[in-house]
Write a protein that holds these residues in place. Structure first.
Motif, mmCIF file in Angstrom:
data_model
loop_
_atom_site.group_PDB
_atom_site.id
_atom_site.type_symbol
_atom_site.label_atom_id
_atom_site.label_comp_id
_atom_site.label_asym_id
_atom_site.label_seq_id
_atom_site.Cartn_x
_atom_site.Cartn_y
_atom_site.Cartn_z
ATOM 1 N N ILE A 1 -30.370 78.999 50.859
ATOM 2 C CA ILE A 1 -31.317 78.905 51.965
ATOM 3 C C ILE A 1 -31.776 80.316 52.333
ATOM 4 O O ILE A 1 -30.956 81.217 52.492
ATOM 5 N N SER A 2 -33.069 80.505 52.494
ATOM 6 C CA SER A 2 -33.605 81.819 52.846
ATOM 7 C C SER A 2 -33.191 82.227 54.256
ATOM 8 O O SER A 2 -33.041 81.384 55.137
ATOM 9 N N PHE A 3 -33.034 83.519 54.472
ATOM 10 C CA PHE A 3 -32.711 84.058 55.786
ATOM 11 C C PHE A 3 -33.936 83.925 56.689
ATOM 12 O O PHE A 3 -35.028 84.371 56.322
ATOM 13 N N PRO A 4 -33.788 83.333 57.865
ATOM 14 C CA PRO A 4 -34.940 83.129 58.762
ATOM 15 C C PRO A 4 -35.231 84.366 59.616
ATOM 16 O O PRO A 4 -35.201 84.315 60.847
ATOM 17 N N GLY A 5 -35.495 85.480 58.988
ATOM 18 C CA GLY A 5 -35.630 86.762 59.670
ATOM 19 C C GLY A 5 -36.595 86.768 60.836
ATOM 20 O O GLY A 5 -36.217 87.055 61.972
ATOM 21 N N GLU B 1 -30.871 75.912 75.369
ATOM 22 C CA GLU B 1 -31.415 74.641 74.871
ATOM 23 C C GLU B 1 -30.371 73.522 74.886
ATOM 24 O O GLU B 1 -29.172 73.781 74.823
ATOM 25 N N GLU B 2 -30.869 72.307 74.930
ATOM 26 C CA GLU B 2 -30.003 71.126 74.864
ATOM 27 C C GLU B 2 -29.503 70.891 73.433
ATOM 28 O O GLU B 2 -28.423 70.361 73.231
ATOM 29 N N GLU B 3 -30.331 71.267 72.456
ATOM 30 C CA GLU B 3 -29.986 71.104 71.040
ATOM 31 C C GLU B 3 -30.020 72.462 70.370
ATOM 32 O O GLU B 3 -30.657 73.396 70.849
ATOM 33 N N MET B 4 -29.340 72.558 69.236
ATOM 34 C CA MET B 4 -29.302 73.818 68.493
ATOM 35 C C MET B 4 -30.715 74.174 68.025
ATOM 36 O O MET B 4 -31.378 73.368 67.370
ATOM 37 N N PRO B 5 -31.207 75.366 68.368
ATOM 38 C CA PRO B 5 -32.550 75.797 67.958
ATOM 39 C C PRO B 5 -32.674 75.889 66.434
ATOM 40 O O PRO B 5 -31.708 76.231 65.728
ATOM 41 N N GLN B 6 -33.854 75.593 65.932
ATOM 42 C CA GLN B 6 -34.110 75.582 64.492
ATOM 43 C C GLN B 6 -33.758 76.921 63.834
ATOM 44 O O GLN B 6 -33.175 76.949 62.752
ATOM 45 N N ALA B 7 -34.096 78.034 64.467
ATOM 46 C CA ALA B 7 -33.807 79.351 63.883
ATOM 47 C C ALA B 7 -32.306 79.544 63.684
ATOM 48 O O ALA B 7 -31.877 80.108 62.674
ATOM 49 N N LEU B 8 -31.506 79.064 64.629
ATOM 50 C CA LEU B 8 -30.056 79.196 64.496
ATOM 51 C C LEU B 8 -29.497 78.238 63.455
ATOM 52 O O LEU B 8 -28.564 78.585 62.722
ATOM 53 N N LEU B 9 -30.074 77.036 63.368
ATOM 54 C CA LEU B 9 -29.664 76.103 62.317
ATOM 55 C C LEU B 9 -29.922 76.694 60.933
ATOM 56 O O LEU B 9 -29.066 76.624 60.042
ATOM 57 N N GLU B 10 -31.101 77.293 60.775
ATOM 58 C CA GLU B 10 -31.452 77.889 59.489
ATOM 59 C C GLU B 10 -30.561 79.089 59.174
ATOM 60 O O GLU B 10 -30.166 79.293 58.021
ATOM 61 N N PHE B 11 -30.214 79.865 60.187
ATOM 62 C CA PHE B 11 -29.304 80.987 59.976
ATOM 63 C C PHE B 11 -27.939 80.490 59.504
ATOM 64 O O PHE B 11 -27.374 81.006 58.545
ATOM 65 N N CYS B 12 -27.395 79.472 60.174
ATOM 66 C CA CYS B 12 -26.093 78.916 59.786
ATOM 67 C C CYS B 12 -26.139 78.348 58.372
ATOM 68 O O CYS B 12 -25.184 78.520 57.593
ATOM 69 N N ALA B 13 -27.230 77.689 58.024
ATOM 70 C CA ALA B 13 -27.379 77.148 56.664
ATOM 71 C C ALA B 13 -27.442 78.283 55.647
ATOM 72 O O ALA B 13 -26.853 78.183 54.556
ATOM 73 N N HIS B 14 -28.118 79.364 55.982
ATOM 74 C CA HIS B 14 -28.207 80.527 55.098
ATOM 75 C C HIS B 14 -26.810 81.090 54.810
ATOM 76 O O HIS B 14 -26.462 81.348 53.657
ATOM 77 N N VAL B 15 -26.004 81.255 55.859
ATOM 78 C CA VAL B 15 -24.649 81.794 55.687
ATOM 79 C C VAL B 15 -23.806 80.838 54.851
ATOM 80 O O VAL B 15 -23.084 81.259 53.941
ATOM 81 N N SER B 16 -23.918 79.553 55.121
ATOM 82 C CA SER B 16 -23.162 78.564 54.339
ATOM 83 C C SER B 16 -23.574 78.607 52.872
ATOM 84 O O SER B 16 -22.731 78.446 51.983
#
Length: 86
Positions: free
Chosen positions: A50-54, A14-29
């Motif tokens: 932030i919930s884990f985007p399983g 993708e050209e931009e960070m996918p939403q699932a990966l953004l949510e994963f990074c936010a979850h870890v943070s």
């Protein structure tokens, strides 16, 4: 895992960070905040903010892996039936 996502983002399709990966990074943070509170002796919170985007993350990974394998086979001149996995 988050560090791999961030440092290897140039390998994403993708050209931009996918939403699932953004949510994963936010979850870890979010867990980093929780861990910092624990280090200060505050054990009131036990979860990330932030919930884990399983499901979303699994779907994203499964889809992109299949696309990558298909593209790899195409570039190597193989069809899926030629891989010996019958």
């Amino acid at each position: 895992m988050r560090d791999v996502v961030v440092t290897k983002a140039d390998l994403l399709i993708e050209e931009e960070m996918p939403q699932a990966l953004l949510e994963f990074c936010a979850h870890v943070s979010g867990y980093e905040i929780t861990a910092a509170r624990w280090a200060q002796g505050n054990f009131d919170e036990h979860l990330s903010l932030i919930s884990f985007p399983g499901r979303e993350l699994r779907e994203y990974i499964r889809d992109r892996f299949a696309r990558l394998k298909s593209e790899q086979a195409r570039l190597l001149g193989h069809s899926r039936a030629d891989d010996g996995s019958r």
